[in-house]
Design a protein around this motif. Structure first.
Motif: not given
Length: 674
Positions: A68-76, A109-114, A168-172
């Motif tokens: 989630v942190a990866e895809e929302l560009a925050v820290e863990v 999880l990645r999809t939701a955060a992205a 449109p949703v893109t994954l990192t």
């Protein structure tokens, strides 16, 4: 008195279109941005990940935080974690089993955060009147080269008003990952664990809860015939005595409910229970002999070996426990379970309630290894709570846990091989006699057992046969299930074949694996890390399962017969949380060491002999070797891990001991089985 607890105080840039549980638009009742049930950003800009699967030490919460942190560009550390209640209709499968947590949760999880990130970027772009492609999310805010940065909190309402289907949703992509596979962060809940703030099942009871302990059968399969409870009820603090009849109330027995654990134990001591039925003369040595006699006739072969494997108990550090509160209209359960959704279903069935009337809170679990996929402690707690009319915690003692487990089945393996002129195997046979898992009827089928256990990866043609005999006691899932037995026998046997032919253990396996295989790559890395054996006795083993590959090399001192070092190289595809991967492999190695060095369950006069770590010995600090774990880069999808290391680690350790001593004939090494 100060207690110990008080003292401790899919990679790439792509447009995502997937169906995941709980997808219901971008808003929530609280006005947060919540694309799915898994992720939300609240009005303060706080990122919250809801984790649907429990954490039993495998680190699923930390994995969720990293994704989630990866895809929302925050820290863990900026991701708050919430444990989902038991609710499969909302969250999908919640079972922690078959090393599946990472594989099942990564995409949702990645999809939701992205999705949340892209909605926030779209909201900022609309406010600024610029194309979304010119904006970037970074450090909890959206930035534009010619505009001021906007923190998430000021964009939440506008983002929540957008239709996710129009954005449109893109994954990192992997080349831009900051955290996935790279972060050195420890467990997200490590501070809470070491300071005593983390709540395990045994910590969960609400204020005013009663405590129950259960008088359990003195021999296998016995049922209660009578219960004289007057003396127990006379013990100060005891409030009720309840008969528990299986299977509706667990494994059966008589529960003593009291105001404290001490009072409940004293009450249990005062009970006079009559028992009937069962198998009071059962002996595990006879069971083992029966399995061996059930093997079919051995085929012609150049080399043959029989391996005998014992019963094993799970022995989690936190014994079984569960808390329940039952009212006229519903029930609430707190439990360290591996499957809160299943618990909810079974409690509803037990009480005759709709599932909507049952709430299940999955706490942290102090180990599980397959045992907590079962619900018998919960059923006991529900039966006690219904009788008492108050919340009740059922607590198993360590002796209860050891003597009334659902054990890893015994098994006997006859392996045979035909060899070529160089002493290399060119044909093989693996004949297995074992028991099904009584906790799951699907495993009363030789084909299912073979599917679970047979993962032989080498280019040696042959066959595997499974003969099942009725299980004489309760058996269940134990870390790696049947693969832990099949793989142990196969790798020990291959090691013996190599020694007989004078071949190097690593070289034999390299010659029998495809040159471009994942196993060949991890074996090469492990061998490079291990170097020359020198004066050590060495064992080698490989394993391919759960979409992952691992090679283990163990070195033992032939003089002291002590395992001094273990090297493991592992390919789990994308290693989301590298330090978590290392920890899981280390745990598998220590379980392997423990079972090879002496842990086994035996039955005499109908009862399990072992009762605690004093006679079911798990590895102590002084037994532990140096463990070196190397992660091998891979482009494979995320693989499973929790059960991966045990089979090859056990085989490598036993083979290392055998190189300097007697051949492996089973487990524990060098000790009688049964």
């Amino acid at each position: 008195m100060i207690t110990r607890r008080a003292f401790l105080g899919t990679a790439g840039v792509l447009v995502v279109s997937v169906s995941v549980p709980g997808t219901s638009g971008a808003t929530s009742a609280a006005g947060a941005l919540a694309p799915t049930v898994f992720v939300r950003v609240d009005r303060r800009g706080r990122v919250v990940a809801t984790v649907p699967k429990p954490d039993a030490g495998q680190g699923v919460r930390t994995m969720a935080a990293v994704l989630v942190a990866e895809e929302l560009a925050v820290e863990v550390a900026d991701v708050a974690l919430e444990q989902a209640p038991g609710d499969t209709a909302t969250y999908g499968s919640q079972a922690v089993a078959n090393s599946s947590s990472s594989r099942q949760l990564a995409e949702p999880l990645r999809t939701a955060a992205a999705t949340a990130r892209c909605l926030l970027v779209a909201a900022a772009a609309a406010r600024w009147g610029v194309p979304p492609e010119e904006c970037v999310a970074r450090a909890g805010r959206v930035e534009h080269p010619r505009r001021k940065a906007l923190p998430y909190r000021v964009l939440v309402s506008e983002a929540a008003a957008l239709d996710p289907a129009t954005v449109p949703v893109t994954l990192t992509p992997p080349e831009r990952w900051r955290l996935i596979g790279r972060t050195r962060a420890g467990r997200a809940d490590a501070r809470d664990i070491v300071t005593g703030r983390a709540r395990y099942g045994i910590d969960a009871p609400p204020s005013g809860s009663l405590v129950a302990v259960v008088a359990r059968p003195p021999w296998l399969g016995a049922l209660v015939s009578s219960a004289a409870d007057a003396a127990a009820l006379a013990v100060p603090g005891v409030v009720a005595v309840v008969r528990l009849d299986p299977p509706a109330a667990g494994q059966g027995g008589v529960a003593v409910i009291a105001s404290s654990t001490a009072a409940a134990l004293r009450g249990r001591d005062a009970l006079r229970v009559g028992w009937t039925g069962g198998t009071p003369a059962a002996d595990s040595r006879e069971w083992l002999a029966g399995l061996e006699s059930a093997l079919p006739a051995a085929p012609a072969a150049d080399v043959r070996r029989v391996y005998r494997l014992p019963l094993l108990a799970h022995a989690p550090m936190e014994p079984m426990n569960a808390t329940a509160h039952v009212t006229a209209t519903g029930a609430e359960v707190w439990a360290p379970t591996q499957d809160p959704g299943r618990v909810r279903t079974q409690v509803a069935r037990q009480l005759g309630l709709p599932e909507s009337a049952v709430r299940v809170t999955a706490t942290l679990a102090g180990g599980a290894f397959g045992r907590r996929i079962e619900t018998d402690p919960v059923l006991e707690a529900v039966a006690c709570a219904r009788a008492a009319g108050r919340p009740v915690t059922v607590r198993w003692t360590r002796d209860d846990d050891t003597r009334h487990d659902s054990y890893r089945p015994m098994s006997v393996h006859r392996l045979s091989a035909t060899l070529d002129a160089d002493g290399l195997p060119v044909g093989r046979s693996h004949q297995v006699a074992t028991w099904p898992l009584t906790v799951n009827p699907a495993f009363d089928n030789p084909a299912i057992v073979r599917l679970s256990g047979n993962h032989f990866p080498y280019a040696v043609p042959g066959d595997v046969s499974v003969t099942l005999r009725p299980a004489p006691l309760r058996t269940g899932f134990w870390r790696a299930v049947y693969a832990g037995q099949f793989g142990y026998a196969e790798e020990c046997f291959l090691g013996e074949v190599a020694r007989r032919g004078g071949h190097d253990q690593v070289d034999v396996r390299r010659r029998l694996l495809p040159e471009d295989s994942r196993l060949r790559r991890v074996l090469d890395v492990a061998a490079e890390r291990a170097g020359r054996a020198g004066s050590s006795s060495r064992g080698v083993a490989c394993h391919l399962d759960y979409g992952s590959a691992i090679a283990v090399i163990a070195d033992a001192d032939p003089g002291t017969r002590r395992v001094v070092r273990v090297h493991a190289a592992v390919d789990v595809g994308v290693a989301v949380h590298p330090s978590g991967v290392v920890a899981q492999v280390e745990g598998g190695v220590l379980d392997a060491l423990s079972t090879v060095l002496g842990a086994q369950i035996t039955v005499r006069d109908g009862a399990v002999v072992q009762s605690s770590f004093r006679d079911y010995p798990w590895a102590r600090i002084g037994d532990c070797p140096d463990i070196d774990v190397r992660l091998v880069p891979s482009t494979a999808p995320i693989g499973g891990l929790g059960e991966l290391a045990y089979p090859p680690a056990a085989a490598a350790i036993a083979s290392a001991l055998a190189e300097g001593g007697d051949p492996v004939t089973g487990m524990p090494y060098g000790a009688p089985v049964g």
